[in-house]
Design a protein around this motif. Structure first.
Motif, mmCIF file in Angstrom:
data_model
loop_
_atom_site.group_PDB
_atom_site.id
_atom_site.type_symbol
_atom_site.label_atom_id
_atom_site.label_comp_id
_atom_site.label_asym_id
_atom_site.label_seq_id
_atom_site.Cartn_x
_atom_site.Cartn_y
_atom_site.Cartn_z
ATOM 1 N N SER A 49 37.483 -33.975 -15.437
ATOM 2 C CA SER A 49 38.839 -33.657 -15.900
ATOM 3 C C SER A 49 39.009 -33.739 -17.421
ATOM 4 O O SER A 49 40.053 -33.357 -17.940
ATOM 5 C CB SER A 49 39.849 -34.578 -15.222
ATOM 6 O OG SER A 49 39.585 -35.922 -15.562
ATOM 7 N N PRO A 51 39.048 -32.774 -21.154
ATOM 8 C CA PRO A 51 39.022 -31.547 -21.960
ATOM 9 C C PRO A 51 38.064 -31.663 -23.153
ATOM 10 O O PRO A 51 37.755 -30.671 -23.805
ATOM 11 C CB PRO A 51 40.470 -31.406 -22.433
ATOM 12 C CG PRO A 51 41.019 -32.800 -22.406
ATOM 13 C CD PRO A 51 40.286 -33.517 -21.312
ATOM 14 N N GLU A 54 32.363 -30.282 -22.943
ATOM 15 C CA GLU A 54 32.152 -28.841 -22.784
ATOM 16 C C GLU A 54 31.880 -28.503 -21.318
ATOM 17 O O GLU A 54 31.209 -29.243 -20.612
ATOM 18 C CB GLU A 54 30.968 -28.386 -23.632
ATOM 19 C CG GLU A 54 31.168 -28.524 -25.114
ATOM 20 C CD GLU A 54 29.907 -28.174 -25.897
ATOM 21 O OE1 GLU A 54 28.951 -27.628 -25.299
ATOM 22 O OE2 GLU A 54 29.890 -28.448 -27.107
ATOM 23 N N VAL A 55 32.387 -27.353 -20.907
ATOM 24 C CA VAL A 55 32.242 -26.903 -19.528
ATOM 25 C C VAL A 55 30.777 -26.737 -19.147
ATOM 26 O O VAL A 55 30.377 -27.073 -18.026
ATOM 27 C CB VAL A 55 33.022 -25.577 -19.309
ATOM 28 C CG1 VAL A 55 32.801 -25.048 -17.911
ATOM 29 C CG2 VAL A 55 34.491 -25.788 -19.561
ATOM 30 N N LYS A 58 29.455 -30.016 -18.146
ATOM 31 C CA LYS A 58 29.972 -30.380 -16.820
ATOM 32 C C LYS A 58 29.170 -29.667 -15.738
ATOM 33 O O LYS A 58 28.787 -30.260 -14.730
ATOM 34 C CB LYS A 58 31.458 -30.014 -16.704
ATOM 35 C CG LYS A 58 32.369 -30.821 -17.583
ATOM 36 C CD LYS A 58 33.807 -30.357 -17.438
ATOM 37 C CE LYS A 58 34.728 -31.050 -18.408
ATOM 38 N NZ LYS A 58 36.133 -30.637 -18.252
ATOM 39 N N GLN A 59 28.932 -28.370 -15.965
ATOM 40 C CA GLN A 59 28.168 -27.579 -15.000
ATOM 41 C C GLN A 59 26.768 -28.153 -14.826
ATOM 42 O O GLN A 59 26.305 -28.317 -13.700
ATOM 43 C CB GLN A 59 28.077 -26.130 -15.457
ATOM 44 C CG GLN A 59 27.202 -25.271 -14.552
ATOM 45 C CD GLN A 59 27.055 -23.847 -15.064
ATOM 46 O OE1 GLN A 59 27.969 -23.294 -15.637
ATOM 47 N NE2 GLN A 59 25.893 -23.256 -14.845
ATOM 48 N N ALA A 81 32.685 -23.279 -13.314
ATOM 49 C CA ALA A 81 32.427 -23.526 -14.736
ATOM 50 C C ALA A 81 32.809 -22.305 -15.574
ATOM 51 O O ALA A 81 33.454 -22.443 -16.616
ATOM 52 C CB ALA A 81 30.960 -23.889 -14.951
ATOM 53 N N THR A 82 32.436 -21.131 -15.080
ATOM 54 C CA THR A 82 32.773 -19.896 -15.797
ATOM 55 C C THR A 82 34.285 -19.757 -15.964
ATOM 56 O O THR A 82 34.770 -19.309 -17.008
ATOM 57 C CB THR A 82 32.220 -18.669 -15.041
ATOM 58 O OG1 THR A 82 30.807 -18.809 -14.930
ATOM 59 C CG2 THR A 82 32.563 -17.375 -15.753
ATOM 60 N N ASN A 83 35.032 -20.153 -14.929
ATOM 61 C CA ASN A 83 36.492 -20.035 -14.956
ATOM 62 C C ASN A 83 37.182 -21.303 -15.463
ATOM 63 O O ASN A 83 38.403 -21.419 -15.357
ATOM 64 C CB ASN A 83 37.015 -19.700 -13.561
ATOM 65 C CG ASN A 83 36.549 -18.343 -13.096
ATOM 66 O OD1 ASN A 83 36.364 -17.423 -13.899
ATOM 67 N ND2 ASN A 83 36.316 -18.209 -11.809
ATOM 68 N N ASN A 84 36.377 -22.255 -15.993
ATOM 69 C CA ASN A 84 36.897 -23.529 -16.484
ATOM 70 C C ASN A 84 37.756 -24.245 -15.429
ATOM 71 O O ASN A 84 38.836 -24.743 -15.722
ATOM 72 C CB ASN A 84 37.682 -23.335 -17.781
ATOM 73 C CG ASN A 84 37.810 -24.628 -18.547
ATOM 74 O OD1 ASN A 84 37.107 -25.598 -18.290
ATOM 75 N ND2 ASN A 84 38.735 -24.653 -19.499
ATOM 76 N N ARG A 85 37.241 -24.284 -14.179
ATOM 77 C CA ARG A 85 37.972 -24.904 -13.075
ATOM 78 C C ARG A 85 37.168 -26.007 -12.377
ATOM 79 O O ARG A 85 37.481 -26.362 -11.250
ATOM 80 C CB ARG A 85 38.331 -23.844 -12.014
ATOM 81 C CG ARG A 85 39.120 -22.627 -12.447
ATOM 82 C CD ARG A 85 40.505 -22.890 -12.996
ATOM 83 N NE ARG A 85 41.426 -23.606 -12.170
ATOM 84 C CZ ARG A 85 42.410 -23.086 -11.458
ATOM 85 N NH1 ARG A 85 42.581 -21.787 -11.433
ATOM 86 N NH2 ARG A 85 43.224 -23.852 -10.779
#
Length: 176
Positions: A49, A51, A54-55, A58-59, A81-85
């Motif tokens: 969660s 911000p 970096e995404v 996280k991925q 990850a691509t959709n930042n979700r």
């Protein structure tokens, strides 16, 4: 849009894909693992969660932690990850488990009894569950001597109290 609604939409899409590929049960195991891992690991939950992280990091963490999951689930992690979700992965896992249980008529109930549940009590409880929902349930039993006898059934957001202590309290209120 709320994360719950988005989680439900992703879960519906994944369950349809899993059904097409006959992977429903394997994906269920994967989402059960994902849900319990995220739920029990505060640092992982915070990382997802945050911000500030970096995404892509996280991925890579998710793909490393869940490297044993089905390719379908790995692909979902990449799409999230691509959709930042990625933060809604836990909600998706909850929703998938819920959808799976609904489609397979699986429900869980807890039963509180004064003593360890006997076959007779279990049969009565299953009959009550079947009367209420039309299906049987996987039961977990909790012993609480303070109810004196009978049982208290909790099924989803329903509670059916057939305990002796509650009956005695009702009778007491009527007398007063």
């Amino acid at each position: 849009m709320g994360s719950r609604a988005a989680g439900r939409r992703y879960a519906k899409a994944i369950i349809e894909l899993a059904q097409e590929e006959n992977l429903e049960d394997k994906v269920l195991n994967d989402f059960t693992l994902i849900h319990s891992t995220i739920d029990e690991n505060k640092d992982l939950k915070l990382m997802l969660s945050s911000p500030l992280i970096e995404v892509i990091k996280k991925q890579s963490v998710l793909l490393e932690v869940f490297k044993s999951v089905q390719p379908l689930v790995q692909k979902l992690i990449k799409i999230l990850a691509t959709n930042n979700r990625v933060a809604i992965l836990e909600e998706i896992s909850e929703e998938y488990i819920s959808l799976y249980n609904t489609q397979h008529h699986i429900q869980y109930a807890s039963v509180v009894t004064a003593v360890e549940m006997t076959k007779d009590i279990e049969e009565k409880v299953q009959n009550k569950i079947k009367e209420i929902t039309g299906y049987t349930a996987n039961l977990t039993n909790q012993v609480d001597e303070s109810i004196l006898g009978g049982f208290v059934l909790r099924l989803k957001d329903l509670q059916f109290d057939a305990s002796v202590s509650t009956s005695l309290n009702r009778f007491k209120r009527q007398l007063l």
